[in-house]
Each structure stands twice: as structure tokens, then as C-alpha cells.
Motif scaffolding. Structure first.
Motif, short mmCIF file in Angstrom:
data_model
loop_
_atom_site.label_atom_id
_atom_site.label_comp_id
_atom_site.label_asym_id
_atom_site.label_seq_id
_atom_site.Cartn_x
_atom_site.Cartn_y
_atom_site.Cartn_z
N PRO A 6 0.84 -1.21 0.00
CA PRO A 6 0.00 0.00 0.00
C PRO A 6 0.87 1.26 0.00
CG PRO A 6 0.03 -1.00 2.17
CD PRO A 6 0.75 -1.94 1.25
N LEU A 7 0.30 2.34 -0.49
CA LEU A 7 0.99 3.63 -0.45
C LEU A 7 1.16 4.08 0.99
CD1 LEU A 7 -0.70 5.65 -3.32
CD2 LEU A 7 1.62 4.78 -3.26
N PRO A 8 2.19 4.86 1.27
CA PRO A 8 2.34 5.40 2.62
C PRO A 8 1.12 6.24 2.99
CG PRO A 8 4.30 5.85 1.29
CD PRO A 8 3.27 5.28 0.39
N ARG A 9 0.79 6.26 4.28
CA ARG A 9 -0.39 7.00 4.74
C ARG A 9 -0.14 8.48 4.88
NH1 ARG A 9 -2.14 2.58 9.06
NH2 ARG A 9 0.06 2.76 9.46
N ILE A 15 4.90 12.40 -0.71
CA ILE A 15 5.72 13.37 -1.44
C ILE A 15 7.10 12.78 -1.70
CG2 ILE A 15 6.90 15.60 -1.26
CD1 ILE A 15 4.45 16.54 0.41
N TYR A 16 7.69 12.20 -0.67
CA TYR A 16 9.03 11.61 -0.78
C TYR A 16 9.03 10.50 -1.83
CZ TYR A 16 13.49 9.80 0.91
OH TYR A 16 14.78 9.38 1.01
N LEU A 17 8.03 9.64 -1.80
CA LEU A 17 7.93 8.54 -2.76
C LEU A 17 7.73 9.07 -4.18
CD1 LEU A 17 7.80 5.49 -3.26
CD2 LEU A 17 5.35 5.61 -2.79
N GLY A 18 6.87 10.06 -4.33
CA GLY A 18 6.63 10.66 -5.64
C GLY A 18 7.89 11.28 -6.21
N GLN A 19 8.63 11.97 -5.36
CA GLN A 19 9.88 12.58 -5.83
C GLN A 19 10.87 11.50 -6.24
OE1 GLN A 19 12.05 14.98 -3.07
NE2 GLN A 19 13.36 15.81 -4.67
N VAL A 22 9.96 10.40 -9.76
CA VAL A 22 10.29 11.38 -10.79
C VAL A 22 11.81 11.48 -10.98
CG1 VAL A 22 10.08 13.80 -11.49
CG2 VAL A 22 8.15 12.66 -10.42
N VAL A 23 12.57 11.42 -9.90
CA VAL A 23 14.03 11.44 -10.01
C VAL A 23 14.51 10.20 -10.79
CG1 VAL A 23 16.19 11.21 -8.71
CG2 VAL A 23 14.49 12.89 -8.02
N THR A 24 13.89 9.06 -10.57
CA THR A 24 14.24 7.86 -11.32
C THR A 24 13.97 8.05 -12.82
OG1 THR A 24 13.76 6.48 -9.40
CG2 THR A 24 13.82 5.37 -11.54
N ILE A 25 12.85 8.67 -13.14
CA ILE A 25 12.54 8.96 -14.55
C ILE A 25 13.59 9.91 -15.13
CG2 ILE A 25 10.89 10.14 -16.08
CD1 ILE A 25 8.68 9.03 -14.17
N GLY A 26 13.97 10.93 -14.37
CA GLY A 26 15.01 11.84 -14.82
C GLY A 26 16.34 11.15 -15.04
N LEU A 27 16.69 10.24 -14.16
CA LEU A 27 17.94 9.48 -14.32
C LEU A 27 17.88 8.59 -15.57
CD1 LEU A 27 18.75 8.51 -10.64
CD2 LEU A 27 19.97 10.13 -12.08
N LEU A 28 16.72 7.98 -15.82
CA LEU A 28 16.57 7.16 -17.02
C LEU A 28 16.70 8.02 -18.28
CD1 LEU A 28 13.67 4.77 -15.94
CD2 LEU A 28 16.07 4.17 -16.33
N ASP A 61 3.82 14.83 8.29
CA ASP A 61 5.23 14.87 7.90
C ASP A 61 5.78 13.49 7.56
OD1 ASP A 61 5.43 17.57 8.06
OD2 ASP A 61 6.57 17.61 9.93
N GLY A 62 5.39 12.48 8.28
CA GLY A 62 5.87 11.12 8.02
C GLY A 62 7.37 11.02 8.11
N MET A 63 7.99 10.47 7.07
CA MET A 63 9.45 10.27 7.06
C MET A 63 10.20 11.60 7.07
SD MET A 63 10.06 7.13 4.40
CE MET A 63 9.18 7.87 3.05
N LEU A 64 9.54 12.67 6.69
CA LEU A 64 10.20 13.97 6.63
C LEU A 64 10.39 14.60 8.01
CD1 LEU A 64 8.32 15.44 3.55
CD2 LEU A 64 10.51 14.27 3.59
N ARG A 65 9.82 14.01 9.02
CA ARG A 65 9.88 14.57 10.37
C ARG A 65 11.30 14.61 10.94
NH1 ARG A 65 5.30 12.40 13.72
NH2 ARG A 65 4.21 13.74 12.29
N VAL A 66 12.21 13.82 10.39
CA VAL A 66 13.57 13.76 10.94
C VAL A 66 14.35 15.04 10.66
CG1 VAL A 66 13.69 11.25 10.83
CG2 VAL A 66 14.52 12.60 8.91
N ARG A 67 13.90 15.83 9.68
CA ARG A 67 14.56 17.10 9.38
C ARG A 67 13.56 18.23 9.60
NH1 ARG A 67 15.75 13.97 4.69
NH2 ARG A 67 14.09 15.14 3.67
N GLY A 68 14.08 19.42 9.75
CA GLY A 68 13.22 20.57 9.93
C GLY A 68 12.61 21.03 8.61
N ARG A 69 11.43 21.62 8.70
CA ARG A 69 10.72 22.10 7.52
C ARG A 69 11.52 23.18 6.79
NH1 ARG A 69 5.13 22.16 6.33
NH2 ARG A 69 4.84 21.29 8.39
#
Length: 95
Positions: A6-9, A15-19, A22-28, A61-69
Motif C-alpha cells: 500500500p501507499l504510505p499513509r 511526497i518523498y515517494l513521488g519525488q 520522478v528522479v528515477t525517470i530523470g535518471l533514465l 510529515d511522516g518520514m520527513l519529520r527527521v529534518r526541519g521544515r
């Protein structure tokens, strides 16, 4: 038959997963020879992620909580802008 996980809640994790996608597409794109489009795609993904990070509620925030906004928004905006500028300002190579 296997199911996809399942997608993250949290919005931050989405956002992190979507980025990452897209970065993978850019690398390809870069690998197959469209380096300018690939670098611009990666830079644009960082700019969009920066804007989304600025508006995502703290409860999501999810996984992004480890860093400041402020750090996230500033760093990803600067990196994204630098990549986009680089993609459009590097002169074409002869040959």
C-alpha cells in the motif's frame, strides 16, 4: 499472485515517494541520452517537492519529520533551482 504494497499513509511520505519516482525517470532520461531533459526533470521534482513540503501539515510529515521544515524547503529549492539552471545553461558539446 503478489500484491503491491500500500501507499504510505502520511502526505510527507507520499511526497518523498513521488519525488523518488520522478528522479528515477530523470535518471533514465539521462542514461538514454537526453541529459538536459533528465537534469531538468530532476531539478523540477526538487522544486515541486520543496513547495509541497512547505504546505504539508505537521501531522502528515511522516518520514520527513527527521529534518526541519525550513531546512527541507530551503535545501530542496536551492538544489532544484541549481539543477534547472544548469540544465539550460550548459552549452551544447561539439560533435
Amino acid at each position: 499472485m503478489s500484491r503491491l504494497p500500500p501507499l504510505p499513509r502520511s502526505r510527507g511520505s507520499q511526497i518523498y515517494l513521488g519525488q523518488l519516482v520522478v528522479v528515477t525517470i530523470g535518471l533514465l532520461l539521462t542514461v538514454v541520452g537526453f541529459w538536459r531533459a533528465g537534469v531538468a526533470t530532476i531539478g523540477a521534482s526538487f522544486l515541486v517537492a520543496s513547495l509541497l513540503r512547505a504546505v504539508v501539515p505537521q501531522s502528515h510529515d511522516g518520514m520527513l519529520r527527521v529534518r526541519g521544515r525550513v531546512f527541507d524547503v530551503t535545501w530542496t529549492a536551492l538544489l532544484g533551482a541549481a539543477l534547472v539552471v544548469l540544465a539550460f545553461n550548459v552549452p551544447g558539446q561539439p560533435g
